[in-house]
Design an enzyme around this catalytic site. Structure first.
Site, PDB file in Angstrom:
ATOM      1  N   GLU A  69       0.831  -1.203   0.000  1.00  0.00           N
ATOM      2  CA  GLU A  69       0.000   0.000   0.000  1.00  0.00           C
ATOM      3  C   GLU A  69       0.871   1.261   0.000  1.00  0.00           C
ATOM      4  OE1 GLU A  69      -3.750   1.841   2.602  1.00  0.00           O
ATOM      5  OE2 GLU A  69      -2.391   0.410   3.530  1.00  0.00           O
TER       6      GLU A  69
ATOM      7  N   LYS B  83      -9.593   2.754  -2.819  1.00  0.00           N
ATOM      8  CA  LYS B  83      -9.938   2.163  -1.525  1.00  0.00           C
ATOM      9  C   LYS B  83     -11.278   2.695  -1.020  1.00  0.00           C
ATOM     10  CE  LYS B  83      -7.766   1.660   3.069  1.00  0.00           C
ATOM     11  NZ  LYS B  83      -6.487   1.943   3.796  1.00  0.00           N
TER      12      LYS B  83
ATOM     13  N   CYS C 114      -5.951  -2.815   2.143  1.00  0.00           N
ATOM     14  CA  CYS C 114      -5.787  -2.754   3.586  1.00  0.00           C
ATOM     15  C   CYS C 114      -7.113  -2.823   4.352  1.00  0.00           C
ATOM     16  CB  CYS C 114      -4.979  -1.511   3.963  1.00  0.00           C
ATOM     17  SG  CYS C 114      -4.260  -1.576   5.624  1.00  0.00           S
TER      18      CYS C 114
END
Length: 282
Positions: free
Chosen positions: A43, A116, A153
């Site tokens: 990430e 995300k 994540c």
């Protein structure tokens, strides 16, 4: 293509963007030499994990996607014939920023991006200061190595996104992370294998490693690496990565296993979406 050789990285922040990019370029060449056909970086791979603090100076790490870093790695992808999953900090326009992963095909074609969805705002993970929630859905990219999806994540804690990627046809889902110790350690062990089993695909989960004390001093957290690939049967493919060291990992994924597992466990046949309304109720 039945067996796909994947590569994935875990790295400690070096202290500057250019050296992080150079490290990952070198790793991409090494992975290609080892026969890897696709590689995914961690990430926000070219910067520190700046969510530890709230500081507008870190907005300077954002860039357009596609943009300079995407184009640099697109040229490398074309040179090496590799698919690249490239997690970067995206500026859509001034003040409109996303935690993003670009997907580049083996001929250097930019295929698109994932933003995300789930943005934490917790001590040392102050991400709402830096990112808007993703708004591009859960795309699955048709690549030279198969159908690829991305979760980033904190997204991994939400089962709905994993399922949408499955329904969209994903065969391999890459899950780049910046994950620090605590309750996270146990979740790291169980969440991605559970997602792989529930959705009948491969998950490749990689995490930062080491303390970024060169950036944050005593405030730094110790990322614990432990990157891995897991199959649709919930078993690791190869060993789990180091908890302390920089590492390039290479694993072979047999996509035929997806059909074998799905035909044995008929989760898609037995789903009851008509009964799931409360999941999306406001």
């Amino acid at each position: 293509m039945t067996v796909v050789r994947v590569a994935f990285t875990q790295a400690t922040w070096t202290g500057d963007k250019e050296s992080m990019i150079a490290l990952h370029e070198a790793w991409t060449r090494e992975a290609a030499s080892a026969g890897a056909q696709v590689i995914c970086f961690q990430e926000l791979f070219y910067g520190p994990y700046f969510g530890i603090t709230q500081d507008t100076a870190y907005y300077d790490y954002a860039e357009s996607v596609p943009g300079p870093t995407t184009e640099r790695f697109a040229a490398l992808a074309a040179e090496l014939g590799m698919v690249i999953v490239l997690p970067v900090y995206e500026e859509a326009q001034p003040g409109v920023l996303y935690n993003t992963a670009a997907v580049i095909d083996a001929d250097g074609t930019y295929l698109g991006k994932y933003r995300k969805h789930h943005i934490p705002h917790l001590p040392k993970f102050w991400e709402k200061f830096y990112f808007r929630p993703g708004n591009l859905g859960y795309p699955v990219f048709e690549t030279a190595v198969g159908k690829i999806g991305v979760n980033i994540c904190y997204d991994r804690h939400f089962p709905e996104g994993w399922r949408v990627l499955a329904l969209n046809g994903a065969e391999i889902v890459f899950n780049p992370n910046a994950t620090a110790p605590g309750i996270s350690n146990k979740l790291w062990e169980i969440e991605q294998p559970a997602a792989a089993v529930a959705n009948g695909y491969f998950v490749v989960a990689n995490n930062r490693v080491g303390r970024e004390d060169n950036e944050y001093g005593d405030e730094a957290v110790a990322f614990y690496g432990s990157s891995y690939a897991v199959g649709p049967d919930g078993n690791y493919v190869g060993e789990v990565g180091s908890t302390t060291e920089n590492q390039l990992l290479v694993r072979d994924l047999d996509l035929d296993q997806i059909r074998q597992v799905r035909e044995r466990w008929q989760f898609f046949r037995d789903r009851r979406p008509d009964a799931y309304g409360p999941i999306v109720a406001p």
